[in-house]
Design an enzyme around this catalytic site. Sequence first.
Site, PDB file in Angstrom:
ATOM      1  N   GLY A 142       0.715  -1.227   0.045  1.00  0.00           N
ATOM      2  CA  GLY A 142      -0.079  -0.074   0.040  1.00  0.00           C
ATOM      3  C   GLY A 142       0.895   1.102   0.084  1.00  0.00           C
ATOM      4  O   GLY A 142       0.509   2.190  -0.745  1.00  0.00           O
ATOM      5  N   THR A 195       8.961  -8.573 -11.907  1.00  0.00           N
ATOM      6  CA  THR A 195       8.340  -9.607 -12.123  1.00  0.00           C
ATOM      7  C   THR A 195       7.033  -9.860 -11.270  1.00  0.00           C
ATOM      8  O   THR A 195       7.048  -9.519 -10.246  1.00  0.00           O
ATOM      9  CB  THR A 195       9.043 -10.842 -11.836  1.00  0.00           C
ATOM     10  OG1 THR A 195      10.381 -10.985 -12.851  1.00  0.00           O
ATOM     11  CG2 THR A 195       8.374 -12.385 -12.225  1.00  0.00           C
ATOM     12  N   GLN A 208      -6.895   1.304   4.538  1.00  0.00           N
ATOM     13  CA  GLN A 208      -7.585   1.034   5.758  1.00  0.00           C
ATOM     14  C   GLN A 208      -8.866   0.677   5.401  1.00  0.00           C
ATOM     15  O   GLN A 208      -9.556   0.092   6.195  1.00  0.00           O
ATOM     16  CB  GLN A 208      -7.483   2.180   6.477  1.00  0.00           C
ATOM     17  CG  GLN A 208      -7.735   1.698   8.135  1.00  0.00           C
ATOM     18  CD  GLN A 208      -7.031   0.500   8.641  1.00  0.00           C
ATOM     19  OE1 GLN A 208      -7.619  -0.366   9.048  1.00  0.00           O
ATOM     20  NE2 GLN A 208      -5.879   0.810   8.590  1.00  0.00           N
ATOM     21  N   HIS A 256      -3.102  -6.975   2.747  1.00  0.00           N
ATOM     22  CA  HIS A 256      -3.077  -7.502   4.159  1.00  0.00           C
ATOM     23  C   HIS A 256      -3.785  -6.912   4.950  1.00  0.00           C
ATOM     24  O   HIS A 256      -4.130  -7.147   6.165  1.00  0.00           O
ATOM     25  CB  HIS A 256      -1.564  -7.414   4.462  1.00  0.00           C
ATOM     26  CG  HIS A 256      -1.140  -5.829   4.897  1.00  0.00           C
ATOM     27  ND1 HIS A 256      -1.145  -5.798   6.314  1.00  0.00           N
ATOM     28  CD2 HIS A 256      -0.511  -5.005   4.192  1.00  0.00           C
ATOM     29  CE1 HIS A 256      -0.482  -4.449   6.502  1.00  0.00           C
ATOM     30  NE2 HIS A 256      -0.154  -4.115   5.023  1.00  0.00           N
ATOM     31  N   CYS A 261       3.021   1.175  12.343  1.00  0.00           N
ATOM     32  CA  CYS A 261       4.131   2.009  12.236  1.00  0.00           C
ATOM     33  C   CYS A 261       5.178   2.841  12.890  1.00  0.00           C
ATOM     34  O   CYS A 261       6.442   2.761  12.980  1.00  0.00           O
ATOM     35  CB  CYS A 261       3.879   2.682  10.868  1.00  0.00           C
ATOM     36  SG  CYS A 261       2.747   1.920   9.720  1.00  0.00           S
ATOM     37  N   ASN A 302      -6.535   5.465   9.451  1.00  0.00           N
ATOM     38  CA  ASN A 302      -6.047   4.060  10.219  1.00  0.00           C
ATOM     39  C   ASN A 302      -5.891   4.259  11.591  1.00  0.00           C
ATOM     40  O   ASN A 302      -5.886   3.391  12.310  1.00  0.00           O
ATOM     41  CB  ASN A 302      -4.602   3.796   9.337  1.00  0.00           C
ATOM     42  CG  ASN A 302      -3.747   4.814   9.420  1.00  0.00           C
ATOM     43  OD1 ASN A 302      -3.934   5.757   8.777  1.00  0.00           O
ATOM     44  ND2 ASN A 302      -2.552   4.549  10.090  1.00  0.00           N
TER      45      ASN A 302
END
Length: 389
Positions: free
Chosen positions: A72, A239, A181, A203, A327, A153
């Site tokens: 994200g 990739t 979020q 996630h 974070c 968030n």
Amino acid sequence: MSNVIYLDHAATTPCDPRVVAAMLPYFTERFANPSSLYRPAQVARQAVEAARERIAAILGCSPAEIVFTGSGSEADNLAIKGVALARRHEGNHLITSAVEHHAVLHACEHLQRHFGFEVTYLPVDQYGRVDPDAVERALTPRTILVSIMLANNEVGTLQPVAEIARRLRGRGVLLHTDAVQAGAMCDLNVERLGVDLMALAAHKVYGPKGIGLLYVRRGTPLLAQIDGGGQEGGRRSGTLNVPSIVGFAEALALAHAQREEENRRLAALRDRIISGVLARVPDATLTGHPSQRLPNSASFALAGVDGQALLVALDLEGICASGGSACSSGSPEPSHVLAAMGVSADRLMGPLRLTVGRGTTEAEVDRLLEILPPLVERARALGGLLAAE
Ligand SMILES: *Cc1c(COP(=O)(O)O)cnc(C)c1O
């Protein structure tokens, strides 16, 4: 995790077992590089394109408007740096809010520091809301991009993104929203939202970590931030992460198939937490908007409590909670979100965020409501002792 009560779904969500099952074949039998020429590569390529189509159907966009990224945060960086650098001959002014995720704020600061952009960081009200009038007032002839998150968030506040989009229409200013979020709980239709760019991460929607995406409206100027083999239409080389892309689509489809029912269930759990905490913990206030908030998010500011100490005490009781964003935990800095909302100094160091999710039960919430009040009382007594020394 069997004895653990996990109330930190804003930090990350467990990967749904159905998502894991969908991903597994793409690690082993179907491992080929989707950019290769032979038939096994076509299998991987078709899986990526089917995933892109499933996600596009949820976003109401065309599959070609989706760019897969590694997170994200990367999607936010690509939106902001990619548009700003592609449009810098048209203007050098960006508008965002003071309560954005650091992926947005630090990308904007990077453009200020290293590329001479000017950035307006809009203030928010006591509930963390941005005023659409303020966005309009901040526009200058040099404004090229506005970035306002869909849901915060730390405090769960929903932003009036669709209204902001209406104010920007016909002004030549692009609108990005960080929907990371909000991904599992909000309507992500880009036409109803009126956005030109939108960031998501798997996630936070019961998918795998390390995969994100950026919706980029057709015709939007975007300078790639990762150059290489030219994957994703040259917008993001590398990739393709086939298993994660397959998992992302499965996770988003599962979440959106039962979104409204699940939102009602989550909101009932959230409201049980909010009313329980406000009734049982003295000097606790709700942070964020009373109604315009994510259905899974309860957040508080506790006066006279060291938030970090409280989280450690909760952890010892098997409860995973957080102060604000995952974070910034570990740093003693007060939250930029709570500070922007004008939370008073005596409460700034006592944030508590409890975010419920798919696995959360009423019994878990009741256990939290039993454990929390004495822990807060103890943390306050301890704080008082330390202050007296
Ligand atoms: C989690 C989060 C991000 C970052 O996503 P990652 O995939 O962890 O890099 C960005 N914005 C918001 C609002 C988030 O909640």
